[in-house]
Design a protein around this motif. Structure first.
Motif, PDB file in Angstrom:
ATOM      1  N   THR A 121       0.815  -1.163  -0.020  1.00 54.12           N
ATOM      2  CA  THR A 121       0.076  -0.078  -0.032  1.00 54.12           C
ATOM      3  C   THR A 121       1.065   1.211   0.114  1.00 54.12           C
ATOM      4  OG1 THR A 121      -1.592  -1.261   1.475  1.00 54.12           O
ATOM      5  CG2 THR A 121      -2.038   1.264   1.378  1.00 54.12           C
ATOM      6  N   TYR A 177       0.530   5.417   0.333  1.00 51.22           N
ATOM      7  CA  TYR A 177      -0.329   6.531   0.473  1.00 51.22           C
ATOM      8  C   TYR A 177       0.585   7.745  -0.233  1.00 51.22           C
ATOM      9  CZ  TYR A 177      -3.138   4.093   3.880  1.00 51.22           C
ATOM     10  OH  TYR A 177      -3.851   3.012   4.518  1.00 51.22           O
ATOM     11  N   ASP A 211      -1.213  -1.039  -3.766  1.00 54.00           N
ATOM     12  CA  ASP A 211      -2.607  -0.100  -3.868  1.00 54.00           C
ATOM     13  C   ASP A 211      -2.087   1.440  -3.640  1.00 54.00           C
ATOM     14  OD1 ASP A 211      -5.296   0.403  -3.612  1.00 54.00           O
ATOM     15  OD2 ASP A 211      -5.260  -0.254  -1.585  1.00 54.00           O
ATOM     16  N   ILE A 250      -3.215   5.268  -2.925  1.00 51.76           N
ATOM     17  CA  ILE A 250      -4.095   6.082  -2.050  1.00 51.76           C
ATOM     18  C   ILE A 250      -3.673   7.242  -1.845  1.00 51.76           C
ATOM     19  CG2 ILE A 250      -5.872   5.848  -0.084  1.00 51.76           C
ATOM     20  CD1 ILE A 250      -4.717   3.091   0.422  1.00 51.76           C
ATOM     21  N   GLY A 294      -5.793   6.285  18.066  1.00 50.34           N
ATOM     22  CA  GLY A 294      -6.454   4.807  17.898  1.00 50.34           C
ATOM     23  C   GLY A 294      -5.859   3.907  17.125  1.00 50.34           C
ATOM     24  N   LYS A 321       2.792  -5.126   8.738  1.00 45.37           N
ATOM     25  CA  LYS A 321       2.484  -4.887   7.457  1.00 45.37           C
ATOM     26  C   LYS A 321       2.300  -3.464   7.056  1.00 45.37           C
ATOM     27  CE  LYS A 321      -0.784  -6.080   3.513  1.00 45.37           C
ATOM     28  NZ  LYS A 321      -1.978  -5.265   3.584  1.00 45.37           N
ATOM     29  N   ASN A 370     -10.465   1.586   1.136  1.00 48.40           N
ATOM     30  CA  ASN A 370      -9.079   2.039   1.549  1.00 48.40           C
ATOM     31  C   ASN A 370      -9.044   3.633   2.051  1.00 48.40           C
ATOM     32  OD1 ASN A 370      -8.986   3.118  -0.752  1.00 48.40           O
ATOM     33  ND2 ASN A 370      -7.451   1.673  -1.538  1.00 48.40           N
ATOM     34  N   ARG A 371     -10.096   4.135   1.593  1.00 49.96           N
ATOM     35  CA  ARG A 371     -10.321   5.786   1.905  1.00 49.96           C
ATOM     36  C   ARG A 371     -11.672   5.816   1.838  1.00 49.96           C
ATOM     37  NH1 ARG A 371      -7.873  11.174   0.214  1.00 49.96           N
ATOM     38  NH2 ARG A 371      -9.763  12.221  -0.167  1.00 49.96           N
ATOM     39  N   PHE A 423      -8.843   6.385   6.697  1.00 55.45           N
ATOM     40  CA  PHE A 423      -8.259   5.439   6.016  1.00 55.45           C
ATOM     41  C   PHE A 423      -8.097   4.127   6.757  1.00 55.45           C
ATOM     42  CE2 PHE A 423      -6.865   9.787   4.754  1.00 55.45           C
ATOM     43  CZ  PHE A 423      -6.679   9.585   3.484  1.00 55.45           C
ATOM     44  N   PRO A 424      -8.901   3.045   6.592  1.00 56.33           N
ATOM     45  CA  PRO A 424      -8.945   1.765   7.427  1.00 56.33           C
ATOM     46  C   PRO A 424      -7.350   1.423   7.263  1.00 56.33           C
ATOM     47  CG  PRO A 424     -10.887   1.985   5.998  1.00 56.33           C
ATOM     48  CD  PRO A 424     -10.080   3.105   5.675  1.00 56.33           C
ATOM     49  N   PRO A 425      -6.580   1.226   8.332  1.00 58.38           N
ATOM     50  CA  PRO A 425      -5.391   0.736   7.887  1.00 58.38           C
ATOM     51  C   PRO A 425      -5.295  -0.565   7.081  1.00 58.38           C
ATOM     52  CG  PRO A 425      -5.503   1.321  10.112  1.00 58.38           C
ATOM     53  CD  PRO A 425      -6.800   1.348   9.579  1.00 58.38           C
ATOM     54  N   PRO A 426      -4.219  -0.870   6.129  1.00 57.03           N
ATOM     55  CA  PRO A 426      -4.339  -2.140   5.455  1.00 57.03           C
ATOM     56  C   PRO A 426      -3.533  -3.349   5.883  1.00 57.03           C
ATOM     57  CG  PRO A 426      -2.604  -0.407   4.587  1.00 57.03           C
ATOM     58  CD  PRO A 426      -3.171   0.187   6.006  1.00 57.03           C
ATOM     59  N   VAL A 427      -4.234  -3.932   7.136  1.00 57.29           N
ATOM     60  CA  VAL A 427      -3.424  -4.734   7.870  1.00 57.29           C
ATOM     61  C   VAL A 427      -4.012  -6.213   7.301  1.00 57.29           C
ATOM     62  CG1 VAL A 427      -2.973  -3.352   9.966  1.00 57.29           C
ATOM     63  CG2 VAL A 427      -5.178  -4.526   9.677  1.00 57.29           C
ATOM     64  N   LEU A 428      -5.046  -6.130   6.513  1.00 63.48           N
ATOM     65  CA  LEU A 428      -5.083  -7.687   6.265  1.00 63.48           C
ATOM     66  C   LEU A 428      -4.477  -8.214   4.976  1.00 63.48           C
ATOM     67  CD1 LEU A 428      -9.061  -7.170   6.515  1.00 63.48           C
ATOM     68  CD2 LEU A 428      -7.466  -8.083   8.120  1.00 63.48           C
ATOM     69  N   TYR A 443      -8.945  -3.261  -3.741  1.00 66.72           N
ATOM     70  CA  TYR A 443      -9.082  -2.243  -2.637  1.00 66.72           C
ATOM     71  C   TYR A 443      -9.888  -0.925  -3.511  1.00 66.72           C
ATOM     72  CZ  TYR A 443      -6.609  -4.751   0.747  1.00 66.72           C
ATOM     73  OH  TYR A 443      -6.026  -5.501   1.751  1.00 66.72           O
ATOM     74  N   LEU A 476     -11.560   3.298  -3.200  1.00 70.91           N
ATOM     75  CA  LEU A 476     -11.840   4.359  -2.279  1.00 70.91           C
ATOM     76  C   LEU A 476     -13.521   4.249  -2.137  1.00 70.91           C
ATOM     77  CD1 LEU A 476      -9.165   5.408  -3.468  1.00 70.91           C
ATOM     78  CD2 LEU A 476     -10.183   7.796  -3.372  1.00 70.91           C
ATOM     79  N   ILE A 521     -12.983   2.117  18.909  1.00 74.97           N
ATOM     80  CA  ILE A 521     -12.276   0.894  18.574  1.00 74.97           C
ATOM     81  C   ILE A 521     -10.922   1.138  17.866  1.00 74.97           C
ATOM     82  CG2 ILE A 521     -12.396  -1.463  17.565  1.00 74.97           C
ATOM     83  CD1 ILE A 521     -15.180  -1.315  17.427  1.00 74.97           C
ATOM     84  N   THR A 522      -9.951   0.262  18.365  1.00 71.59           N
ATOM     85  CA  THR A 522      -8.722   0.401  17.510  1.00 71.59           C
ATOM     86  C   THR A 522      -8.865   0.418  16.196  1.00 71.59           C
ATOM     87  OG1 THR A 522      -7.553  -0.844  19.465  1.00 71.59           O
ATOM     88  CG2 THR A 522      -6.470  -0.561  17.219  1.00 71.59           C
ATOM     89  N   ARG A 523      -8.334   1.478  15.284  1.00 70.37           N
ATOM     90  CA  ARG A 523      -8.561   1.439  13.847  1.00 70.37           C
ATOM     91  C   ARG A 523      -8.423   0.087  12.977  1.00 70.37           C
ATOM     92  NH1 ARG A 523      -9.022   7.526  12.130  1.00 70.37           N
ATOM     93  NH2 ARG A 523      -9.220   8.439  14.037  1.00 70.37           N
ATOM     94  N   GLU A 524      -7.114  -0.451  13.229  1.00 72.19           N
ATOM     95  CA  GLU A 524      -7.047  -1.481  12.565  1.00 72.19           C
ATOM     96  C   GLU A 524      -8.289  -2.607  12.700  1.00 72.19           C
ATOM     97  OE1 GLU A 524      -4.855  -0.033  14.566  1.00 72.19           O
ATOM     98  OE2 GLU A 524      -3.468   0.690  12.859  1.00 72.19           O
ATOM     99  N   MET A 525      -8.916  -2.551  13.594  1.00 73.52           N
ATOM    100  CA  MET A 525      -9.945  -3.639  13.994  1.00 73.52           C
ATOM    101  C   MET A 525     -11.313  -3.087  13.282  1.00 73.52           C
ATOM    102  SD  MET A 525      -8.756  -6.173  15.532  1.00 73.52           S
ATOM    103  CE  MET A 525      -7.552  -5.874  14.389  1.00 73.52           C
TER     104      MET A 525
END
Ligand code: SF4
Lengths: 333, 268
Positions: free
Chosen positions: A4, A6, A28, A30, A43, A52, B87-88, B99-104, B110, B112, B144-148
């Motif tokens: 990714t 940005y 990707d 962004i 947060g 990652k 992703n945005r 911007f949901p963190p791209p952790v998966l 992905y 916008l 909630i933690t953003r990654e989650m």
């Protein structure tokens, strides 16, 4: 490696941005208006992102060169640091970056030339006295060189500015850029170490001590000046034996005259950073152990800290003259 | 694992897949659950979505619990039936962009995502269009933690198949097709969540010790952290328990635990 990217819209057409888009064609992409939209929100979880990390490409429009604390230096009177990148490829459990930044993404400021312009201005304030510029404050100077190309561009700048001295601070073996360049007398490549037994516990993804020493020796053979950084000094079982063996391993392989400086730094963290790091890694023995809050920092008890630094100092003075040894207190009490 | 969906038709495949039962306790929103999953049906639009998210947050035990918004979306470029992770997420020209963190680690698309107040028929940009995600992210990211917090949309309409009228059966089919992906996302999010959540044995140990003595508010936090410190330095749960048992009160439990930590608190 990077899936990714940005990018700030203002650097979308910057040659370094375009180069990185090309280098990671499947990533990707962004857009964002300002990197802070991605990097700064509260947060976020540094620990999860570290698994990652994304790459953020931005322009640094603020002040780029900052004075370093008076307690920090390797012989010069004028000391500055700059950060073309925030965050690191490696994952050292004691690293203050985890406590300082809300995000683990690699933030790369692509406008290197603006950094050089400011470095030149600062260096020119004292044209007859050298100024030191430390580059590995918020990242490892070489670990992501294949991505950033920073060192290669910095070398050509510093080559033309001999009164500006550069320290590249690293734990990486990514030294090809130096190997290919003729040595510069105003550039010191400083390698950081903890004993191998500590490194395997606390320095995730970092190359082994012996491979780093090998990389140093190769640079020394090419004529580059080297720095050795035992910073932070980590208390552990068999402390004296482990540090003695590390120091003799280093000096057994590195010719003394290629060593520009050695610095020693105690393990200290600002209290708010420590609290964040402890929360991120509640089961980390380093944070669970015998540390205490002293002033605004968290560190070992003074007696332990002094003993450990003194032990290292004595061991080092068997190998180098005292003019080459510096005690760095990176953080204020 | 928590799901938030706008419509009952979007919920149905998840209810079937995870064998969720309707909760009879809550009347404000329809909530379905089993021992590991919880699903809330928000209704359409940002106000409903924000309210449902707030309601759901009130049911969570921990801010490390995972939340997945699943739903249908229009898209200016992607083909019908294509799933994508946002992703945005933006709403009009509001400053708050997420911007949901791209952790998966997934080989999925992905994109916008623009949240709108009404359905989009023109698809002016090559982005996704929905009516809830911005509100969900905006509310959830406060707790909630953003990654989650992740947003998975499945393309239900695009310039070649513009939105005409809502077809519940089609919605069920589009989401059903993606249940393997949804399962994979759940697994990854749960595993990340577990990594940053205290384990059950530890929580049980803390609870047991806290029930033995009286602790002040500050001491409650102190003893929890000290138990954690002692455990990660290698002190066995039984030893920690007997130390607490042999202490006269909360304060002295903390002192004895700290004395033990001092003995073992040096890195191996
Ligand atoms: S190498 Fe340096 S900057 Fe990188 S994680 Fe380790 S301590 Fe931090």
């Amino acid at each position: 490696m990077i899936s990714t990217i940005y990018f700030e819209e203002q650097v979308a057409d910057h040659p370094r941005t375009l180069h990185l888009f090309e280098k990671f064609p499947l990533a990707d992409r962004i857009p964002c208006t300002h990197y802070k939209e991605v990097f700064n929100p509260s947060g976020q979880n540094f620990r999860i992102q570290k698994k990652k990390p994304a790459l953020i490409l931005a322009g640094n429009s603020g002040k780029k060169v900052h004075p370093v604390p008076a307690t920090y230096g390797i012989g010069g009177r004028r000391n500055f640091y700059f950060s073309h990148m925030l965050n690191c490829l490696y994952d050292c459990r004691y690293c203050f970056l985890q406590g300082m930044y809300p995000s683990a993404h690699y933030l790369l400021f692509v406008n290197y030339e603006d950094f050089y312009e400011e470095i030149e201005k600062v260096a020119m304030q004292t044209p007859t006295e050298p100024s030191w510029f430390f580059s590995g404050y918020d990242c490892d100077s070489l670990a992501l060189e294949s991505l950033s190309g920073f060192a290669v561009s910095a070398l050509s700048f510093f080559q033309d500015h001999p009164m500006a001295q550069l320290e590249l601070r690293t734990k990486s073996l990514n030294t090809q850029v130096l190997e290919k360049h003729s040595p510069l007398s105003n550039v010191v490549t400083a390698f950081s170490f903890t004993p191998q037994e500590i490194s395997v516990q606390l320095e995730q993804n970092v190359p082994s001590v012996s491979s780093r020493i090998k990389a140093m020796r190769s640079l020394a053979e090419k004529g580059w000046k080297l720095g050795i950084r035992l910073d932070p000094v980590i208390d552990c079982h068999q402390f004296t034996q482990r540090y003695a063996s590390l120091i003799s391993q280093i000096f057994g392989e590195i010719p003394g005259d290629s060593v520009h400086s050695v610095s020693l730094g105690p393990f200290r963290l600002p209290h708010p950073f420590f609290k964040r790091m402890e929360k991120l890694y509640p089961s980390e023995p380093l944070f669970a152990g015998n540390l205490e809050k002293r002033g605004r920092s968290v560190s070992y008890e003074p007696e332990i800290e002094n003993q450990r630094i003194e032990t290292c100092r004595k061991l080092l003075l068997k190998e180098i003259p005292s003019e080459k040894l510096f005690l760095c207190q990176p953080l204020e009490d | 694992m928590n799901f938030i969906v706008a419509l009952q038709a979007e919920a149905r495949p998840l209810i079937d897949k995870f064998k969720l039962q309707k909760s009879t306790v809550f009347k404000t929103f329809r909530i379905f659950h089993n021992t590991k999953h919880r699903l809330i049906v928000s209704g359409i639009g940002q106000i409903q979505a924000a309210a449902a998210t707030g309601f759901l947050l009130g049911l969570l035990k921990d801010k490390t619990e995972a939340l997945l918004n699943v739903g249908l979306a229009g898209h200016g470029k992607l083909a019908m039936g294509t799933p994508f992770l946002a992703n945005r997420i933006e709403y009009k020209d509001e400053d708050s962009v997420y911007f949901p963190p791209p952790v998966l680690k997934l080989a999925t698309d992905y994109s916008l995502l623009q949240t709108l107040d009404s359905p989009e028929f023109e698809y002016p940009k090559p982005v996704g269009y929905d009516m809830e995600a911005h509100a969900i992210y905006s509310v959830a990211s406060k707790s909630i933690t953003r990654e989650m917090i992740q947003v998975l949309k499945i393309v239900s309409d695009n310039p070649s198949h513009p939105l005409e009228q809502f077809d519940a059966e089609k919605a069920v089919e589009l989401i059903s097709d993606q249940t393997p992906l949804i399962e994979e996302i759940c697994e990854q999010m749960e595993s990340l969540s577990n990594e940053i959540t205290n384990d059950r044995d530890f929580l049980a140990l803390v609870e047991e010790i806290q029930s033995m003595h009286r602790f002040t508010q500050t001491e409650t936090h102190q003893i929890e952290r000290d138990i954690q410190r002692a455990a990660c330095l290698g002190l066995e749960a039984n030893d920690i328990l007997s130390l607490a048992r042999s202490s006269a009160n909360g304060k002295s439990t903390i002192s004895s635990l700290r004395r033990e930590i001092k003995k073992i608190g040096i890195l191996a």
